[in-house]
Scaffold this motif. Structure first.
Motif, PDB file in Angstrom:
ATOM      1  N   SER A 391       0.830  -1.207   0.000  1.00  0.00           N
ATOM      2  CA  SER A 391       0.000   0.000   0.000  1.00  0.00           C
ATOM      3  C   SER A 391       0.865   1.257   0.000  1.00  0.00           C
ATOM      4  O   SER A 391       0.488   2.280  -0.589  1.00  0.00           O
ATOM      5  CB  SER A 391      -0.941   0.000   1.208  1.00  0.00           C
ATOM      6  N   ALA A 392       2.034   1.210   0.663  1.00  0.00           N
ATOM      7  CA  ALA A 392       2.932   2.364   0.646  1.00  0.00           C
ATOM      8  C   ALA A 392       3.391   2.673  -0.778  1.00  0.00           C
ATOM      9  O   ALA A 392       3.446   3.833  -1.202  1.00  0.00           O
ATOM     10  CB  ALA A 392       4.133   2.106   1.547  1.00  0.00           C
ATOM     11  N   LEU A 393       3.708   1.613  -1.540  1.00  0.00           N
ATOM     12  CA  LEU A 393       4.112   1.802  -2.933  1.00  0.00           C
ATOM     13  C   LEU A 393       2.971   2.371  -3.766  1.00  0.00           C
ATOM     14  O   LEU A 393       3.166   3.286  -4.576  1.00  0.00           O
ATOM     15  CB  LEU A 393       4.587   0.469  -3.517  1.00  0.00           C
ATOM     16  N   VAL A 394       1.775   1.840  -3.572  1.00  0.00           N
ATOM     17  CA  VAL A 394       0.602   2.337  -4.310  1.00  0.00           C
ATOM     18  C   VAL A 394       0.372   3.816  -4.016  1.00  0.00           C
ATOM     19  O   VAL A 394       0.088   4.612  -4.922  1.00  0.00           O
ATOM     20  CB  VAL A 394      -0.643   1.505  -3.953  1.00  0.00           C
ATOM     21  N   ASN A 395       0.499   4.201  -2.765  1.00  0.00           N
ATOM     22  CA  ASN A 395       0.299   5.600  -2.391  1.00  0.00           C
ATOM     23  C   ASN A 395       1.327   6.511  -3.060  1.00  0.00           C
ATOM     24  O   ASN A 395       1.002   7.620  -3.504  1.00  0.00           O
ATOM     25  CB  ASN A 395       0.381   5.756  -0.875  1.00  0.00           C
ATOM     26  N   MET A 396       2.559   6.064  -3.130  1.00  0.00           N
ATOM     27  CA  MET A 396       3.601   6.884  -3.762  1.00  0.00           C
ATOM     28  C   MET A 396       3.354   7.032  -5.266  1.00  0.00           C
ATOM     29  O   MET A 396       3.624   8.086  -5.841  1.00  0.00           O
ATOM     30  CB  MET A 396       4.971   6.270  -3.487  1.00  0.00           C
ATOM     31  N   ILE A 397       2.824   5.987  -5.879  1.00  0.00           N
ATOM     32  CA  ILE A 397       2.469   6.079  -7.296  1.00  0.00           C
ATOM     33  C   ILE A 397       1.328   7.076  -7.489  1.00  0.00           C
ATOM     34  O   ILE A 397       1.304   7.858  -8.450  1.00  0.00           O
ATOM     35  CB  ILE A 397       2.088   4.686  -7.838  1.00  0.00           C
ATOM     36  N   LEU A 398       0.390   7.084  -6.558  1.00  0.00           N
ATOM     37  CA  LEU A 398      -0.740   8.009  -6.643  1.00  0.00           C
ATOM     38  C   LEU A 398      -0.284   9.451  -6.425  1.00  0.00           C
ATOM     39  O   LEU A 398      -0.797  10.382  -7.063  1.00  0.00           O
ATOM     40  CB  LEU A 398      -1.795   7.625  -5.598  1.00  0.00           C
ATOM     41  N   VAL A 399       0.684   9.649  -5.551  1.00  0.00           N
ATOM     42  CA  VAL A 399       1.259  10.987  -5.363  1.00  0.00           C
ATOM     43  C   VAL A 399       1.860  11.485  -6.669  1.00  0.00           C
ATOM     44  O   VAL A 399       1.696  12.661  -7.044  1.00  0.00           O
ATOM     45  CB  VAL A 399       2.324  10.967  -4.244  1.00  0.00           C
ATOM     46  N   ARG A 400       2.559  10.610  -7.374  1.00  0.00           N
ATOM     47  CA  ARG A 400       3.137  10.991  -8.672  1.00  0.00           C
ATOM     48  C   ARG A 400       2.051  11.473  -9.627  1.00  0.00           C
ATOM     49  O   ARG A 400       2.230  12.454 -10.364  1.00  0.00           O
ATOM     50  CB  ARG A 400       3.870   9.793  -9.283  1.00  0.00           C
ATOM     51  N   ARG A 401       0.898  10.817  -9.588  1.00  0.00           N
ATOM     52  CA  ARG A 401      -0.204  11.212 -10.468  1.00  0.00           C
ATOM     53  C   ARG A 401      -0.794  12.561 -10.057  1.00  0.00           C
ATOM     54  O   ARG A 401      -1.178  13.364 -10.911  1.00  0.00           O
ATOM     55  CB  ARG A 401      -1.287  10.139 -10.452  1.00  0.00           C
ATOM     56  N   PHE A 402      -0.860  12.823  -8.768  1.00  0.00           N
ATOM     57  CA  PHE A 402      -1.478  14.055  -8.280  1.00  0.00           C
ATOM     58  C   PHE A 402      -0.605  15.287  -8.511  1.00  0.00           C
ATOM     59  O   PHE A 402      -1.097  16.337  -8.929  1.00  0.00           O
ATOM     60  CB  PHE A 402      -1.792  13.944  -6.784  1.00  0.00           C
ATOM     61  N   ILE A 403       0.704  15.178  -8.228  1.00  0.00           N
ATOM     62  CA  ILE A 403       1.558  16.377  -8.260  1.00  0.00           C
ATOM     63  C   ILE A 403       2.799  16.211  -9.138  1.00  0.00           C
ATOM     64  O   ILE A 403       3.641  17.107  -9.184  1.00  0.00           O
ATOM     65  CB  ILE A 403       1.987  16.792  -6.838  1.00  0.00           C
ATOM     66  N   GLY A 404       2.942  15.067  -9.810  1.00  0.00           N
ATOM     67  CA  GLY A 404       4.031  14.901 -10.762  1.00  0.00           C
ATOM     68  C   GLY A 404       5.392  14.638 -10.161  1.00  0.00           C
ATOM     69  O   GLY A 404       6.407  14.792 -10.853  1.00  0.00           O
ATOM     70  N   VAL A 405       5.463  14.237  -8.882  1.00  0.00           N
ATOM     71  CA  VAL A 405       6.742  13.912  -8.244  1.00  0.00           C
ATOM     72  C   VAL A 405       6.960  12.407  -8.348  1.00  0.00           C
ATOM     73  O   VAL A 405       6.150  11.619  -7.837  1.00  0.00           O
ATOM     74  CB  VAL A 405       6.759  14.356  -6.772  1.00  0.00           C
ATOM     75  N   SER A 406       8.037  11.983  -8.989  1.00  0.00           N
ATOM     76  CA  SER A 406       8.272  10.559  -9.223  1.00  0.00           C
ATOM     77  C   SER A 406       8.514   9.807  -7.921  1.00  0.00           C
ATOM     78  O   SER A 406       8.875  10.400  -6.899  1.00  0.00           O
ATOM     79  CB  SER A 406       9.463  10.365 -10.162  1.00  0.00           C
ATOM     80  N   VAL A 407       8.333   8.494  -7.978  1.00  0.00           N
ATOM     81  CA  VAL A 407       8.565   7.652  -6.810  1.00  0.00           C
ATOM     82  C   VAL A 407      10.026   7.735  -6.375  1.00  0.00           C
ATOM     83  O   VAL A 407      10.326   7.784  -5.170  1.00  0.00           O
ATOM     84  CB  VAL A 407       8.169   6.195  -7.106  1.00  0.00           C
ATOM     85  N   SER A 408      10.941   7.768  -7.324  1.00  0.00           N
ATOM     86  CA  SER A 408      12.362   7.840  -6.976  1.00  0.00           C
ATOM     87  C   SER A 408      12.692   9.146  -6.246  1.00  0.00           C
ATOM     88  O   SER A 408      13.475   9.156  -5.295  1.00  0.00           O
ATOM     89  CB  SER A 408      13.223   7.716  -8.237  1.00  0.00           C
ATOM     90  N   LYS A 409      12.081  10.264  -6.673  1.00  0.00           N
ATOM     91  CA  LYS A 409      12.303  11.531  -5.981  1.00  0.00           C
ATOM     92  C   LYS A 409      11.714  11.509  -4.569  1.00  0.00           C
ATOM     93  O   LYS A 409      12.285  12.089  -3.640  1.00  0.00           O
ATOM     94  CB  LYS A 409      11.694  12.681  -6.779  1.00  0.00           C
ATOM     95  N   GLN A 410      10.564  10.848  -4.436  1.00  0.00           N
ATOM     96  CA  GLN A 410       9.965  10.734  -3.101  1.00  0.00           C
ATOM     97  C   GLN A 410      10.873   9.937  -2.175  1.00  0.00           C
ATOM     98  O   GLN A 410      11.046  10.287  -0.999  1.00  0.00           O
ATOM     99  CB  GLN A 410       8.591  10.066  -3.206  1.00  0.00           C
ATOM    100  N   LEU A 411      11.448   8.853  -2.687  1.00  0.00           N
ATOM    101  CA  LEU A 411      12.357   8.051  -1.869  1.00  0.00           C
ATOM    102  C   LEU A 411      13.647   8.812  -1.569  1.00  0.00           C
ATOM    103  O   LEU A 411      14.169   8.738  -0.448  1.00  0.00           O
ATOM    104  CB  LEU A 411      12.674   6.730  -2.582  1.00  0.00           C
ATOM    105  N   TRP A 412      14.156   9.551  -2.560  1.00  0.00           N
ATOM    106  CA  TRP A 412      15.403  10.279  -2.358  1.00  0.00           C
ATOM    107  C   TRP A 412      15.244  11.358  -1.296  1.00  0.00           C
ATOM    108  O   TRP A 412      16.195  11.645  -0.558  1.00  0.00           O
ATOM    109  CB  TRP A 412      15.870  10.893  -3.670  1.00  0.00           C
ATOM    110  N   ALA A 413      14.058  11.947  -1.203  1.00  0.00           N
ATOM    111  CA  ALA A 413      13.813  12.967  -0.180  1.00  0.00           C
ATOM    112  C   ALA A 413      13.927  12.385   1.226  1.00  0.00           C
ATOM    113  O   ALA A 413      14.144  13.123   2.193  1.00  0.00           O
ATOM    114  CB  ALA A 413      12.437  13.590  -0.379  1.00  0.00           C
ATOM    115  N   ASN A 414      13.797  11.053   1.339  1.00  0.00           N
ATOM    116  CA  ASN A 414      13.849  10.394   2.640  1.00  0.00           C
ATOM    117  C   ASN A 414      15.100   9.525   2.809  1.00  0.00           C
ATOM    118  O   ASN A 414      15.156   8.712   3.731  1.00  0.00           O
ATOM    119  CB  ASN A 414      12.605   9.509   2.820  1.00  0.00           C
ATOM    120  N   VAL A 415      16.084   9.691   1.940  1.00  0.00           N
ATOM    121  CA  VAL A 415      17.214   8.775   1.927  1.00  0.00           C
ATOM    122  C   VAL A 415      18.016   8.842   3.224  1.00  0.00           C
ATOM    123  O   VAL A 415      18.484   7.812   3.738  1.00  0.00           O
ATOM    124  CB  VAL A 415      18.117   9.046   0.694  1.00  0.00           C
ATOM    125  N   ARG A 416      18.192  10.042   3.775  1.00  0.00           N
ATOM    126  CA  ARG A 416      18.973  10.146   5.008  1.00  0.00           C
ATOM    127  C   ARG A 416      18.237   9.494   6.183  1.00  0.00           C
ATOM    128  O   ARG A 416      18.856   8.816   7.009  1.00  0.00           O
ATOM    129  CB  ARG A 416      19.281  11.615   5.322  1.00  0.00           C
TER     130      ARG A 416
END
Length: 494
Positions: A391-416
């Protein structure tokens, strides 16, 4: 945006204080009740409250969200909302009470009748709450919300603990709920006076916004609550008691650590929903900050679950250790995409949220059933881990659809945060291996203090070091600096 940010920070400060008190009372209440009540007692009330949540959600109209999103609601809107809520509460309370005896026969639990009759009264009380209180969130005013939350929890805590200590009865859980609900109703009119009148205006306006959101809430509640009914029916009250308490304790650190921020997010997103660039930037900043707080809270509790449970609950609750270890980690990781809900609501994409919830239900039901059949309660837990990560993956894909931020960018924002939490978990796990097994409360408290201190140091130190090595980029660290700076500027004159 600066004024909104300032109001969000101020609101978060009030909510942080509120949640600190409420969280402390809730945790203390759970530990006290666990000492005086049995797993079967918790299972009985969990079964009734699960049915209550399902019935309540099936008839929910999402009036609060509609009022927040409305440009200029007036007294007629609030009276219409009160009329709808009161009518629904009366009908639903009678329906729930009427289903009490058949439910007791279905689950072969005679005590369920009285519990459901009492909870039917709580539905009626819930329908009388002042609808104007939602404007506190819309206007980002939270000191009155502080009064509401603390008074509600405090009265429920006193009632529940007193009955548990005197009578050692499951009625402590039920009466605590009733007292909390009654307090909520009374105080809601004290902090924000309102004299409702019966009117059925604005029905079309409310339902046009709420239709898909309500449908999504129905599916979502079935999605996350049907397993309680499944465990209660197939494995019995004691197993459900372990499952219910373990799930609640696993969810508590993530929920309480992030609630002060997440409770202000929907109104904030809604206020800038017409500016895609600002909305995307705001989402990334807030999501990274929420994850940076949630990950150490959730996974930190998971790695210290063994001494924590044996110290605070006692050996009779040892089966919940595995539940907390598995689910607390998943709840923390789910924050990587959990803010898609307020984001989608702010953008009016409630239909897509409903589709997501329906898809997750179709995945979760068979996984949980198969897990139960193959491995009993541990199989259910493993099923929840798998579906939670999915479900976490599905939500991140849906975020990409809503605001155009890719899943990889979402993960990179939390890398630290992800790297630091991995180091923290590994360090605490290694340290735990070298600590001797003991049942002595003093020794358990010492071990717990050592592990918590070590985990906090490893997470904070590694996060700060990575931030320095990466050139001090914009992220949770800078957001925390800004928040601390605003707090300091508020308290410095005093």
């Amino acid at each position: 945006m600066s004024s909104i940010t300032g109001r969000l920070v101020k609101g978060s400060m009030w909510l942080s204080l509120s949640r600190a008190i409420v969280n402390g009372l809730a945790t203390l209440s759970t530990f006290v009740l666990a000492w005086y009540l049995t797993p079967a007692d918790f299972g009985l009330v969990a079964l009734a409250t699960t049915m209550l949540l399902i019935v309540d959600t099936v008839t929910q109209i999402s009036l609060s969200e509609a009022l927040i999103r409305h440009k200029a609601p007036d007294e007629s809107h609030f009276s219409a909302a009160w009329t709808l809520n009161a009518s629904r509460g009366l009908l639903l309370g009678l329906l729930f009470a009427g289903f009490a005896y058949p439910a007791a026969l279905l689950f072969n639990e005679p005590r369920l009748t009285g519990v459901m009759l009492a909870l039917g009264a709580s539905i009626l009380l819930g329908g009388l709450i002042n609808p104007r209180r939602i404007m506190l969130q819309r206007d980002l005013i939270f000191w009155q919300e502080f009064v509401l939350s603390v008074s509600q929890k405090l009265t429920g805590f006193v009632a529940a603990v007193a009955i548990a200590m005197i009578y050692h009865s499951y009625w402590a859980l039920v009466i605590g709920t009733l007292v909390s609900q009654a307090t909520n109703v009374v105080v809601s009119y004290m902090v924000l006076p309102f004299r409702p009148r019966i009117t059925f205006q604005h029905m079309k306006e409310f339902f046009s916004f709420s239709a898909w959101l309500t449908a999504g809430q129905i599916v979502n509640t079935l999605n996350w609550r049907f397993d309680y009914l499944l465990v209660g029916k197939m494995l019995g009250g004691s197993a459900l008691g372990y499952y219910s308490l373990g799930s609640n304790l696993a969810m508590m650190p993530t929920r309480e650590a992030t609630m002060p921020l997440t409770q202000t997010i929907y109104p904030g997103f809604a206020s800038i929903r017409h500016d895609p660039a600002r909305l995307a930037a705001a989402y990334q900043r807030v999501q990274a900050l929420v994850a940076a707080i949630a990950l150490p809270a959730g996974i930190g509790v998971a790695v210290i679950a063994d001494p924590l449970v044996r110290l605070t609950l006692g050996e009779k609750w040892a089966p919940v250790i595995f539940i907390i270890q598995a689910l607390a980690s998943v709840f923390a990781l789910q924050t990587l995409g959990s803010l898609v809900q307020p984001l989608g609501m702010a953008k009016g994409e409630t239909r897509l949220l409903f589709i997501r919830d329906t898809q997750m239900l179709l995945v979760r039901v068979p996984v949980m059933v198969i897990g139960l059949i193959m491995a009993g309660l541990p199989g259910v837990i493993i099923g929840r881990v798998f579906t939670g990560l999915f479900s976490a993956l599905v939500n991140m894909i849906l975020v990409r659809r809503f605001i155009g931020v890719s899943v990889s960018k979402q993960l990179w924002a939390n890398v630290r945060a992800l790297a630091s939490i991995a180091l923290m978990a590994a360090g605490v796990a290694v340290a735990s291996h070298y600590l001797d097994y003991t049942t002595d409360k003093v020794e358990l408290a010492k071990q717990l203090a050592i592990l918590v201190s070590l985990g906090g140091f490893l997470y904070c130190a590694s996060t700060f070091l990575l931030w320095i090595l990466m050139g001090r980029p914009e992220g949770p660290e800078t957001e925390i600096q800004k928040i601390l700076g605003k707090i300091y500027s508020k308290v410095r004159p005093a």
